[in-house]
Design a protein around this motif. Structure first.
Motif, PDB file in Angstrom:
ATOM      1  N   GLN A  61       0.834  -1.194   0.000  1.00 20.65           N
ATOM      2  CA  GLN A  61       0.000   0.000   0.000  1.00 20.65           C
ATOM      3  C   GLN A  61       0.870   1.245   0.000  1.00 20.65           C
ATOM      4  O   GLN A  61       1.925   1.278   0.647  1.00 20.65           O
ATOM      5  CB  GLN A  61      -0.895   0.029   1.253  1.00 20.65           C
ATOM      6  CG  GLN A  61      -1.688  -1.230   1.510  1.00 20.65           C
ATOM      7  CD  GLN A  61      -2.999  -1.255   0.739  1.00 20.65           C
ATOM      8  OE1 GLN A  61      -3.416  -0.242   0.192  1.00 20.65           O
ATOM      9  NE2 GLN A  61      -3.641  -2.412   0.696  1.00 20.65           N
ATOM     10  N   VAL A  62       0.412   2.268  -0.703  1.00 18.72           N
ATOM     11  CA  VAL A  62       1.067   3.567  -0.644  1.00 18.72           C
ATOM     12  C   VAL A  62      -0.005   4.632  -0.376  1.00 18.72           C
ATOM     13  O   VAL A  62      -1.090   4.596  -0.956  1.00 18.72           O
ATOM     14  CB  VAL A  62       1.834   3.890  -1.937  1.00 18.72           C
ATOM     15  CG1 VAL A  62       0.931   3.873  -3.159  1.00 18.72           C
ATOM     16  CG2 VAL A  62       2.542   5.240  -1.832  1.00 18.72           C
ATOM     17  N   SER A  63       0.298   5.535   0.549  1.00 20.16           N
ATOM     18  CA  SER A  63      -0.585   6.662   0.851  1.00 20.16           C
ATOM     19  C   SER A  63       0.211   7.946   0.691  1.00 20.16           C
ATOM     20  O   SER A  63       1.445   7.953   0.855  1.00 20.16           O
ATOM     21  CB  SER A  63      -1.123   6.556   2.287  1.00 20.16           C
ATOM     22  OG  SER A  63      -1.787   5.327   2.482  1.00 20.16           O
ATOM     23  N   TRP A  64      -0.481   9.050   0.384  1.00 21.85           N
ATOM     24  CA  TRP A  64       0.241  10.287   0.138  1.00 21.85           C
ATOM     25  C   TRP A  64      -0.591  11.512   0.515  1.00 21.85           C
ATOM     26  O   TRP A  64      -1.817  11.440   0.627  1.00 21.85           O
ATOM     27  CB  TRP A  64       0.659  10.389  -1.328  1.00 21.85           C
ATOM     28  CG  TRP A  64      -0.514  10.436  -2.274  1.00 21.85           C
ATOM     29  CD1 TRP A  64      -1.233  11.536  -2.649  1.00 21.85           C
ATOM     30  CD2 TRP A  64      -1.107   9.325  -2.948  1.00 21.85           C
ATOM     31  NE1 TRP A  64      -2.235  11.177  -3.511  1.00 21.85           N
ATOM     32  CE2 TRP A  64      -2.178   9.835  -3.720  1.00 21.85           C
ATOM     33  CE3 TRP A  64      -0.835   7.953  -2.973  1.00 21.85           C
ATOM     34  CZ2 TRP A  64      -2.973   9.006  -4.507  1.00 21.85           C
ATOM     35  CZ3 TRP A  64      -1.631   7.139  -3.765  1.00 21.85           C
ATOM     36  CH2 TRP A  64      -2.682   7.666  -4.508  1.00 21.85           C
ATOM     37  N   ALA A  65       0.118  12.612   0.683  1.00 19.25           N
ATOM     38  CA  ALA A  65      -0.489  13.928   0.907  1.00 19.25           C
ATOM     39  C   ALA A  65       0.519  14.983   0.472  1.00 19.25           C
ATOM     40  O   ALA A  65       1.733  14.736   0.477  1.00 19.25           O
ATOM     41  CB  ALA A  65      -0.863  14.111   2.372  1.00 19.25           C
ATOM     42  N   THR A  66       0.058  16.144   0.061  1.00 22.49           N
ATOM     43  CA  THR A  66       0.945  17.241  -0.340  1.00 22.49           C
ATOM     44  C   THR A  66       0.460  18.534   0.313  1.00 22.49           C
ATOM     45  O   THR A  66      -0.722  18.681   0.637  1.00 22.49           O
ATOM     46  CB  THR A  66       0.961  17.414  -1.871  1.00 22.49           C
ATOM     47  OG1 THR A  66      -0.365  17.712  -2.329  1.00 22.49           O
ATOM     48  CG2 THR A  66       1.457  16.154  -2.553  1.00 22.49           C
ATOM     49  N   ASP A  67       1.394  19.463   0.485  1.00 26.66           N
ATOM     50  CA  ASP A  67       1.014  20.748   1.083  1.00 26.66           C
ATOM     51  C   ASP A  67       1.464  21.929   0.247  1.00 26.66           C
ATOM     52  O   ASP A  67       1.564  23.053   0.750  1.00 26.66           O
ATOM     53  CB  ASP A  67       1.567  20.862   2.501  1.00 26.66           C
ATOM     54  CG  ASP A  67       3.094  20.848   2.533  1.00 26.66           C
ATOM     55  OD1 ASP A  67       3.719  20.852   1.443  1.00 26.66           O
ATOM     56  OD2 ASP A  67       3.669  20.838   3.638  1.00 26.66           O
ATOM     57  N   GLY A  68       1.761  21.709  -1.018  1.00 25.97           N
ATOM     58  CA  GLY A  68       2.184  22.789  -1.895  1.00 25.97           C
ATOM     59  C   GLY A  68       3.668  22.804  -2.159  1.00 25.97           C
ATOM     60  O   GLY A  68       4.112  23.268  -3.218  1.00 25.97           O
TER      61      GLY A  68
END
Length: 838
Positions: A61-68
Motif C-alpha cells: 500500500q502507498v498513501s500520500w499527501a501534499t502541502d504545496g
C-alpha cells in the motif's frame, strides 16, 4: 492526536473554582499544545489524502499527501525485507535511458534498527547508485519506520522539487509513473546495492502504476492481475482478477460505436457453452456505453440478453472518454447455469465479438452474419500473467543466416517476445543457463492451417522433443501472430519469473537464447502437439535487460573433442605405426631394451592410439549421459564401440605375437598364423575406423574444410603406402622390408630366430627352395645412395603434408556449427544418430 485530546480537556477545566489550580492546568495545556505543534511525536498519525494498492498479494500500500511544497508518503507491505518506491518517466526501471529516481528502505537488527531510507538513481538495468555517490544529495526525510509481524512500514517526506539532478520532480496535479519493488526476507548488507540485492518477483512485483498525488480518493480501485490483448487495431484489451469465487473484469477499447462483447467457452467455437458480456452504444441513454450480460443460443447462433441474476452480474464502470471506452464488471466464476460456467484453473477460450458499424443494439438478438470481428484466445484465468499492452520491442537478435529473428522488451514483471522465422512450420525459442538444449525452457509455436496461432510452454530434458509443461505460463498475442509471405510471426508474453521449476527465470546477467526452425507443422494429438525434429537451430549469448546479443555455437565442445581425438588416433597415429612396422624395419633395426627400435616405435604408437581412443570414448559417453539420451543406438555408435574394444585387444595380440610365440622356434606355423592375424586384424580395424570417421562427419555436419582435408590425407596415405609396396619388390627392396630383408645378428640381445623375421622370408615354411634362393640373392643388394636420399626426402615431405592436413581437419571441426544441418549437408545432414539401417 492523544496529546491534542488531553490538552483540549485540560484547557476546558469545567467546574474548577480554584484560580491557582485553574492557572496551573491551563499552563500544562498550553505546554502540551506547544509540544504538539513544534515537537510532534514519532508515532503521530498523519492524515493522508490519497492511497492505492500496488500489489494485493503482498498488501503493498502507498498513501500520500501534499502541502504545496512537500509530498508525504506512507509505504507498507507484508514483506520482511527491503521495499522500494520511485519515480519513472515511462514506467520502466531505466526510464528508457532517461533515468529513474529510486527510494529503498529497510529495517534490520543492526545500524538500521530504526529504519534506513536511501535515495538512489539508475539509468540502466543495474543496481542503482546512491545520489550522494554521483554528486547529488539525499533528499528523503524519514519520519518513522518499523518492521512488525512481517509488515515493513515507512513514513517519509520529500520536497516536490529538490533541485537535485538525480531526483525527479513530483507533480501533484499530473499523473506520474511510480515504480515499486521488494526483496523478500533479505536486507542489503550496506547502503551500496549490488546484484545480490536484486528485487524478487511475485504477484505484480516489481511493477509500476500511474498516480496523481493531488487525488483525495482512497478507495483502492481494483488491481487486475492478468491481461490479454485481443485486438491491436482497436487497442482492445481484457483484464481480470479473481477474488474467491468472483471474477472482476475490465475491457478497454477504442471502439465507441456499435457493440462489443467478450465471453468464455470451454470449446473452440461459439455455442451454448459460451457466456458473454455485451457493451453497446446508442443515442438512447447509452452514449457512454451500456453493459449487459448475454449468451449464445442454439439455432441461428444469435446474441441475446441473459438473466443477470444467474451469475451475480454487477456493472462497476461504463465510460467513454477521449475516444476510449472502459467497461468494468464482476460476476461469479462457477455459475449456477451450466451453459455459462467458467473454471479458473483449466484452459478456457476467451472470445471477442464486435461490430462498430452496427446501428441496432444487441439487446434482443444479433444474427451471426452480423458478428463482424471475431477473436479467440486460450487463457487460464487463475494465472497471473499479462499479454495486454505489448510495448515497443526495442531489442532484437537475428541468427547468422537471417532466417530467425526475435524482438523483445521488458516491462516488469513481464517480458514480451515477437519471433519471426522463414518457415511455414513450427518455430522454437529457448532460454538456457548453459547453452545446451537439455535443461532448457522452450516456447514452441506455429500458425495452424486455419490461421490460428498456438504456443506451448515446454521443458527439454535432452536432445529430443521437449515435453509440455503441466503449468502453461506463456500467453499468445493472437492479433500480432500470423503467417504471411513465407514468414511465421508469433507474439507472446510471460512473466520474468513464473515461479515454475520448469521455467527459467529471466536474469539481469547474460543468458543463452536458443532458436530452432521446423520445416513442417506439428499435428495435434490429444491435448498436445507432435512435431518433427528441427531443420536448423542455434544459440546466442543474450542479456535481455541491456539488449546485448552475440551468436554462439551450440556445438557441445565434447562432441568436437571426441571427433578430433578419434581422427588423431585412427587417421594419423595408427597409420604411421603401421607404416613403421611395414617399411622401416631396416631403418630402425637397432637392438634397444629387449627389442628392435622399430618394434618400440610401433608399440608406442599403437598404445597411444589405444589411450586416445579410450579418452574419446569416455568423453562421448559422458556427453550422451548428460543429454539423457540412449547409448549405442545407431551405426556410428555401435561401430565405435567395436573399434574401442579392438583397440584394446590389438596391442595385447601384438605382445603375444612378439614376446611369447616367436621364442618357440619349433612352432613356426603357429607363429605365422598369429602374426598374420595381428596384421590383418589391425588392417580391418583401420578400414572400419576410417569408414566410421565419415559417419561422424555426417552426424556433426562438419565444415567442408575438415572433410576435404581428411579425404586428401587418405589420398596421400594411398600414394605413400602404394609406392613403398611397389619399391619393396625392386632389387634393393630389402631395404624397405621386402623379400630378402633380415636383421643383423647382434652381440647383445639379438637371437638367430629373429634374423629371418620377415613375411616374405618366412614363406619358406612352405619348403619352397626357389623362394629361398630368391630372397638370399636380394639380401645382398644395397640401395644406391641417391635412391636412399630421394626416398627419405619424399617420405619427409609426405609426413609434413599429412601433419598440415591433420591441422586443417582439426580446424575444420573446430569451426563447424555442429547443430546447423542446413549449413553444409543441406537436407541430407541430420543432427542426431546415424540410422542403423544405413
Amino acid at each position: 492526536r492523544a496529546r491534542w485530546n488531553i490538552a483540549h480537556a485540560l484547557w476546558r477545566t469545567d467546574g474548577m473554582s480554584d484560580k491557582q489550580t485553574l492557572l496551573t492546568t491551563r499552563l500544562l495545556a498550553a505546554a502540551l499544545l506547544v509540544a504538539l505543534l513544534f515537537f510532534p511525536a514519532n508515532g503521530d498519525a498523519r492524515i493522508y489524502d490519497g492511497c492505492a494498492t500496488l500489489d494485493q498479494l503482498y498488501d503493498y500500500q502507498v498513501s500520500w499527501a501534499t502541502d504545496g511544497s512537500t509530498a508525504y508518503f506512507k509505504i507498507s507491505a507484508q514483506i520482511d525485507g527491503w521495499i522500494g518506491f520511485g519515480i519513472s518517466v515511462d514506467g520502466s526501471m531505466d526510464g528508457n535511458g532517461a533515468g529513474s529516481d529510486i527510494w529503498v528502505g529497510y529495517v534490520d537488527s543492526g545500524s538500521c534498527s530504526t529504519g534506513c531510507l536511501n535515495d538512489y538513481w539508475v539509468q540502466n538495468h543495474v543496481p542503482p547508485s546512491l545520489d550522494t555517490s554521483l554528486g547529488g544529495s539525499s533528499n528523503l526525510v524519514l519520519a518513522s519506520a518499523e518492521s512488525v509481524n512481517g509488515y515493513t512500514t515507512f513514513e517519509f517526506s520529500r520536497a516536490l522539487k529538490t533541485g537535485d539532478s538525480y531526483d525527479r520532480d513530483l507533480t501533484p496535479d499530473f499523473q506520474q509513473y511510480f515504480l515499486y519493488s521488494a526483496k523478500f526476507n533479505t536486507k542489503p548488507s550496506s547502503r551500496v546495492l549490488t546484484s545480490s540485492d536484486e528485487h524478487d518477483f511475485g504477484g505484480t512485483i516489481p511493477g509500476s502504476m500511474k498516480l496523481t498525488l493531488s487525488s483525495t480518493a482512497c478507495s483502492h480501485a481494483i488491481v487486475y492481475s492478468s491481461c490479454q490483448l485481443l485486438q491491436d487495431s482497436s487497442s482492445t484489451r481484457y483484464s481480470w482478477v479473481i477474488s474467491g469465487n468472483t471474477l472482476s473484469s475490465k475491457l478497454v477499447t477504442t471502439i465507441t460505436t456499435g457493440w462489443i462483447a467478450v465471453g468464455f467457452s470451454s470449446g473452440t467455437v461459439l455455442n451454448n457453452a459460451t457466456s458473454l458480456v455485451v457493451g453497446y452504444f446508442d443515442n438512447r441513454g447509452c452514449s457512454s456505453g451500456c453493459l449487459v450480460p448475454g449468451s449464445i443460443i442454439s439455432g441461428d447462433v444469435t446474441l441475446m440478453a441473459a438473466n443477470a441474476t444467474d451469475y451475480n452480474f454487477t456493472v462497476i464502470t461504463t465510460d467513454v472518454t477521449n475516444g476510449q471506452t472502459t467497461f468494468e464488471w464482476s460476476r461469479t466464476i462457477d455459475m449456477d447455469t451450466s451453459s455459462a460456467s467458467v473454471t479458473a484453473n483449466t484452459p478456457v477460450y476467451l472470445f471477442m465479438l464486435s461490430n462498430d458499424t452496427a446501428t441496432n443494439t444487441p439487446l434482443s438478438s444479433v444474427a451471426s452474419a452480423n458478428f463482424g470481428t471475431t477473436v479467440r484466445v486460450e487463457v487460464v484465468l487463475a494465472h497471473n500473467i499479462s499479454a495486454c499492452t505489448v510495448p515497443p520491442l526495442k531489442d532484437s537478435y537475428t541468427n547468422p543466416d537471417g532466417t530467425w529473428t526475435v524482438f523483445w522488451n521488458i516491462v516488469s514483471p513481464e517480458i514480451h517476445f515477437l519471433v519471426k522465422a522463414r518457415t511455414s512450420g513450427w518455430v522454437g525459442l529457448g532460454i538456457s543457463t548453459t547453452g545446451e538444449m537439455s535443461g532448457s525452457d522452450i516456447i514452441w509455436g506455429q500458425i495452424n492451417s486455419d490461421g490460428t496461432p498456438v504456443v506451448s510452454d515446454r521443458w527439454a530434458t535432452g536432445e529430443s522433443q521437449p515435453g509440455k509443461d503441466s503449468e502453461q505460463n506463456v500467453i499468445i498475442n493472437a492479433d500480432e501472430s500470423s503467417y504471411t509471405n513465407g514468414v511465421t510471426t508469433l507474439s507472446y508474453t510471460r512473466l520474468l519469473n513464473t515461479g515454475d521449476s520448469k521455467d527459467t527465470a529471466i536474469k539481469t546477467t547474460n543468458m543463452y537464447l536458443l532458436w530452432a526452425i521446423g520445416s513442417s507443422k506439428g499435428t495435434l494429438s490429444g491435448n498436445d502437439y507432435d512435431f518433427d525434429q528441427h531443420a536448423s537451430r542455434g544459440a546466442a549469448n543474450i542479456n535481455f535487460y541491456t539488449g546485448f546479443s552475440s551468436a554462439v555455437s551450440t556445438s557441445a565442445t565434447d562432441r568436437k573433442a571426441h571427433g578430433i581425438i578419434m581422427i588423431t588416433a585412427w587417421g594419423f597415429t595408427v597409420l604411421v605405426a603401421t607404416f613403421v612396422a611395414r617399411y622401416l624395419k631396416s631403418t630402425f633395426s637397432q637392438w634397444f631394451l629387449f627389442g628392435y627400435s622399430w618394434l618400440h616405435i610401433h608399440a608406442i604408437l599403437q598404445v597411444l592410439t589405444m589411450v586416445l581412443t579410450l579418452i574419446a570414448f569416455i568423453i562421448i559417453c559422458v556427453w550422451v549421459t548428460k543429454q539423457d539420451s540412449e547409448h549405442f543406438k545407431g551405426a556410428h555408435e555401435v561401430i565405435g564401440l567395436v573399434i574401442f574394444i579392438c583397440s584394446v585387444l590389438q596391442p595385447i595380440l601384438g605382445v603375444v605375437t612378439e614376446r611369447l610365440i616367436r621364442k618357440d622356434k619349433n612352432q613356426h606355423y603357429v607363429q605365422r598364423i598369429i602374426a598374420e592375424v595381428h596384421v590383418w586384424f589391425g588392417r580391418a580395424i583401420i578400414l572400419l575406423a576410417i569408414m566410421n570417421i565419415y559417419f561422424g562427419f555426417y552426424l556433426l555436419c562438419v565444415h567442408p574444410l575438415a572433410i576435404g582435408a581428411f579425404s586428401a590425407a587418405l589420398g596421400i596415405y594411398l600414394i605413400w603406402f602404394g609406392s613403398h609396396e611397389v619399391l619393396r619388390w625392386l632389387p634393393w627392396g630389402a631395404y624397405l622390408g621386402g623379400p630378402g630383408f633380415t636383421f643383423d645378428e647382434l652381440s647383445k640381445g639379438g637371437n638367430k630366430e629373429e634374423q629371418n623375421d620377415n613375411d616374405e622370408n618366412n614363406a619358406n615354411f612352405l619348403k619352397v627352395d626357389a623362394w629361398t634362393q630368391f630372397t638370399e640373392t636380394r639380401r645382398k643388394q644395397e640401395i644406391p645412395l641417391p635412391y636412399k636420399i630421394t626416398l627419405w626426402s619424399c617420405d619427409s615431405v609426405g609426413l609434413l603434408i599429412l601433419v598440415v592436413l591433420w591441422v586443417l581437419v582439426v580446424a575444420g571441426i573446430s569451426i563447424s556449427d555442429v547443430d546447423d544441418p542446413d549449413k553444409f549437408f543441406d537436407s541430407s545432414c541430420t543432427v542426431g544418430t546415424f540410422p542403423s539401417s544405413s
